[in-house]
Design an enzyme around this catalytic site. Structure first.
Site, PDB file in Angstrom:
ATOM      1  CG  ASP A  15       0.119   9.278   0.322  1.00 43.47           C
ATOM      2  OD1 ASP A  15      -0.047   8.479   0.896  1.00 43.47           O
ATOM      3  OD2 ASP A  15      -0.483  10.378   0.836  1.00 43.47           O
ATOM      4  CG  HIS A  19      -2.181  -0.968   1.239  1.00 44.66           C
ATOM      5  ND1 HIS A  19      -3.236  -0.678   0.857  1.00 44.66           N
ATOM      6  CD2 HIS A  19      -1.982  -2.289   1.281  1.00 44.66           C
ATOM      7  CE1 HIS A  19      -4.045  -1.581   0.835  1.00 44.66           C
ATOM      8  NE2 HIS A  19      -3.308  -2.488   1.017  1.00 44.66           N
TER       9      HIS A  19
HETATM   10  C1  GDG Z   1      -2.126   4.198   3.270  1.00 45.41           C
HETATM   11  C2  GDG Z   1      -1.107   4.653   2.271  1.00 45.41           C
HETATM   12  C3  GDG Z   1      -2.682   4.385   0.449  1.00 45.41           C
HETATM   13  C4  GDG Z   1      -8.355  10.616   7.350  1.00 45.41           C
HETATM   14  N1  GDG Z   1      -8.691  11.407   8.499  1.00 45.41           N
HETATM   15  C5  GDG Z   1      -9.798  10.953   8.961  1.00 45.41           C
HETATM   16  C6  GDG Z   1     -10.039   9.629   8.239  1.00 45.41           C
HETATM   17  N2  GDG Z   1      -9.182   9.542   7.228  1.00 45.41           N
HETATM   18  C7  GDG Z   1      -9.363   8.480   6.289  1.00 45.41           C
HETATM   19  C8  GDG Z   1      -9.451   9.282   4.713  1.00 45.41           C
HETATM   20  C9  GDG Z   1      -8.973   8.079   3.910  1.00 45.41           C
HETATM   21  C10 GDG Z   1      -7.834   7.195   4.814  1.00 45.41           C
HETATM   22  O1  GDG Z   1      -8.182   7.763   6.276  1.00 45.41           O
HETATM   23  C11 GDG Z   1      -6.475   7.719   4.432  1.00 45.41           C
HETATM   24  O2  GDG Z   1      -6.155   7.072   3.447  1.00 45.41           O
HETATM   25  P1  GDG Z   1      -4.901   7.654   2.799  1.00 45.41           P
HETATM   26  O3  GDG Z   1      -4.800   6.877   1.460  1.00 45.41           O
HETATM   27  O4  GDG Z   1      -5.125   9.103   2.251  1.00 45.41           O
HETATM   28  O5  GDG Z   1      -3.522   7.490   3.506  1.00 45.41           O
HETATM   29  P2  GDG Z   1      -2.990   6.458   4.670  1.00 45.41           P
HETATM   30  O6  GDG Z   1      -3.581   6.221   5.834  1.00 45.41           O
HETATM   31  O7  GDG Z   1      -1.436   6.695   4.714  1.00 45.41           O
HETATM   32  O8  GDG Z   1      -3.058   4.913   3.713  1.00 45.41           O
HETATM   33  C12 GDG Z   1      -1.677   5.382   1.251  1.00 45.41           C
HETATM   34  C13 GDG Z   1      -3.687   3.839   1.295  1.00 45.41           C
HETATM   35  O9  GDG Z   1      -2.944   3.082   2.237  1.00 45.41           O
HETATM   36  C14 GDG Z   1      -4.700   2.750   0.824  1.00 45.41           C
HETATM   37  O10 GDG Z   1      -3.772   1.846  -0.128  1.00 45.41           O
HETATM   38  O11 GDG Z   1      -3.611   5.293  -0.219  1.00 45.41           O
HETATM   39  O12 GDG Z   1      -0.885   6.032   0.260  1.00 45.41           O
HETATM   40  O13 GDG Z   1      -0.413   5.584   3.069  1.00 45.41           O
HETATM   41  O14 GDG Z   1     -10.035   7.077   3.789  1.00 45.41           O
HETATM   42  O15 GDG Z   1     -11.029   9.469   4.717  1.00 45.41           O
HETATM   43  N3  GDG Z   1     -11.235   9.167   8.363  1.00 45.41           N
HETATM   44  C15 GDG Z   1     -11.967   9.597   9.457  1.00 45.41           C
HETATM   45  N4  GDG Z   1     -11.699  10.597  10.068  1.00 45.41           N
HETATM   46  C16 GDG Z   1     -10.648  11.349   9.974  1.00 45.41           C
HETATM   47  O16 GDG Z   1     -10.264  12.399  10.678  1.00 45.41           O
HETATM   48  N5  GDG Z   1     -13.215   8.837   9.671  1.00 45.41           N
END
Ligand code: GDG
Length: 467
Positions: free
Chosen positions: A363, A155
């Site tokens: 990322d 990921h």
């Molecule tokens: C890893 C990889 C890859 C965020 N703040 C809140 C919240 N979130 C949710 C977002 C989104 C998720 O968390 C974050 O996903 P990301 O993809 O942006 O980033 P990572 O957590 O670092 O995820 C990344 C991912 O895995 C999937 O393969 O894309 O590159 O690092 O869904 O909405 N959700 C809630 N409250 C928050 O304050 N409920």
């Protein structure tokens, strides 16, 4: 149809509303194919991963979990996974702790998990392992005689070969990756880095079509950019909680343009650079004073690690400085919130924002960028400012792509986003929406599993790998 076995560090009941998009998507595949989800329970006990297996049934899906011991949690999870692999894979060699001997716990936990999982497996199962915590799992399963098709999805980004090579155990990690039948990455860049590493550093023989012979067996790799469930997110956007949030905030911010950042507190997300760029924008364009507000939601993450507490302090001090320098009694440039916002409310915030700032320094993909697009009103959409160093930039060329290290350039791009005329916002949004629909989370899951099903079982290649 073979049974699907998903393995990830954390396991979530896919039927619970708190489950994130990924848990729901994987849960859906498990429900359709019938399956098993295996991982850490989230609990710490003295017996740890060698202790009792917890089995729970969630409809047609079996959830099987093991605990971790406090020592293993410190060494495997905080230590090697998040203190070595996470920083290096995000190009931060300076933050990696190579000397603490964490690899022993990492290996031990993966071996213990393999021993717990192996008796649960059936001969024709397809096993799908997720993320950097579990790189050695297939290697350990193979050592126990498992000949099933086993796939792995990373990921996070795959670093360039010479960065990866800085990890003292780099060759072992890559040997472990070669124990899988299929290794999936988020982007073409990641795939390229992997291919280059195994050819240049371990002498793998290219077989064409993203296949190589390495360590006496055949491994295939591919780029499978993860997506979101666009329809589910759109539905959340129109549900009561998101609408209430949108309405309340719209009244609060009437006459002001909202810029929005949402992420876990993490040094890979480029938060200080973003705050500095916003300060630069206010200095260069004082017409935004009182008229623009940056809402920055930072959800707490990995608070046991020093690098994360340091970042929190740095952010608090930057936000304090910008609010002190520019703020008025009735307006603050930055609203910084170090708390989790309920998932059902997030789309309301996304829809309120004129500009989303998704500017990580590195990322794997970045799902926030895709969620922001899905939540917009197509008649009056906001603008996505996206780091070129997020995996999502390969797909989302119609966003405003930026170099987050270039504070001046970032400030100029934010200005461009704030000034963008409606027709251009609509045109860009329409293209972005098409992209995230074409390659949504269902496409991601299907294409990975189809590619895994098409790999041939490699029992013949097993012995040299383990020699
Ligand atoms: C890893 C990889 C890859 C965020 N703040 C809140 C919240 N979130 C949710 C977002 C989104 C998720 O968390 C974050 O996903 P990301 O993809 O942006 O980033 P990572 O957590 O670092 O995820 C990344 C991912 O895995 C999937 O393969 O894309 O590159 O690092 O869904 O909405 N959700 C809630 N409250 C928050 O304050 N409920």
């Amino acid at each position: 149809m073979p049974r699907l076995v998903v393995v990830s560090n954390r396991v979530a009941d896919p039927r619970k509303p708190s489950a994130g998009g990924l848990a729901v998507a994987l849960g859906e595949a498990l429900q359709a194919m019938g399956g098993l989800w295996f991982g850490w329970s989230g609990h710490l006990t003295d017996a740890g991963a060698r202790g009792r297996l917890h089995v729970q049934h969630a409809g047609p899906v079996t959830l099987a979990t093991v605990d971790l011991s406090p020592e293993d949690h410190a060494g495997y999870y905080l230590g090697y996974s998040n203190g070595v692999l996470w920083p290096v894979f995000h190009d931060r060699l300076d933050l990696a702790d190579f000397d603490a001997g964490f690899v022993g716990a990492y290996r031990r936990v993966n071996a213990a998990m393999a021993r717990q999982l192996q008796p649960l497996l059936r001969p024709d199962d397809m096993v799908w392992v997720h993320d950097y915590h579990l790189i050695p799992l297939a290697f350990e399963l193979r050592a126990l005689g498992c000949g099933q098709r086993i796939g792995f999805f990373l990921h996070i980004p795959m670093p360039p070969p010479l960065l990866l090579a800085a990890i003292p155990q780099a060759e072992w990690l890559v040997r472990c990756l070669c124990a899988y039948d299929l290794v999936g990455f988020q982007s073409q860049t990641d795939l390229l880095h992997f291919g280059r590493y195994i050819v240049a550093e371990v002498g793998a023989e290219p077989l064409g079509g993203q296949r190589w012979r390495a360590f006496g067996r055949q491994v295939e790799a591919g780029s499978f950019p993860i997506g979101i469930d666009v329809d589910e997110f759109a539905a959340l956007t129109h549900a009561t909680e998101a609408r209430d949030m949108h309405e309340r905030m719209r009244r609060e911010y009437q006459g002001r343009k909202v810029l929005l950042g949402v992420e876990r507190l993490d040094y890979s997300k480029g938060l200080p650079q973003r705050i500095k760029a916003f300060a630069k924008l206010l200095r260069k364009h004082p017409e935004h004073l009182r008229r623009a507000t940056l809402i920055q939601i930072v959800s707490p993450s990995r608070e046991d690690l020093d690098s994360y507490t340091d970042l929190r302090q740095e952010l608090e001090s930057l936000c304090g400085a910008i609010n002190g320098d520019f703020g008025e009694l009735d307006w603050m440039p930055v609203r910084y919130i170090h708390r989790n916002v309920a998932r059902r409310r997030l789309p309301g915030l996304y829809r309120l924002a004129r500009v989303a700032l998704v500017t990580p320094l590195r990322d794997g993909m970045n799902l926030v960028a895709k969620e922001f697009i899905a939540a917009q009103d197509p008649a009056d959409p906001g603008v996505l400012v996206l780091s070129r160093f997020a995996g999502a930039a390969e797909q989302l060329r119609d966003a405003l792509l930026v170099n987050p290290y270039d504070t001046d350039g970032l400030a100029d791009t934010i200005e461009q986003a704030l000034q963008m005329p409606l027709h251009e916002r609509q045109r860009r949004h329409q293209k972005l929406l098409e992209r995230i629909r074409e390659q949504d989370v269902h496409w991601w899951r299907r294409s990975f599993l189809q590619a895994l099903a098409a790999t041939r079982p490699h029992e013949a290649g097993l012995l040299p790998l383990l020699a």
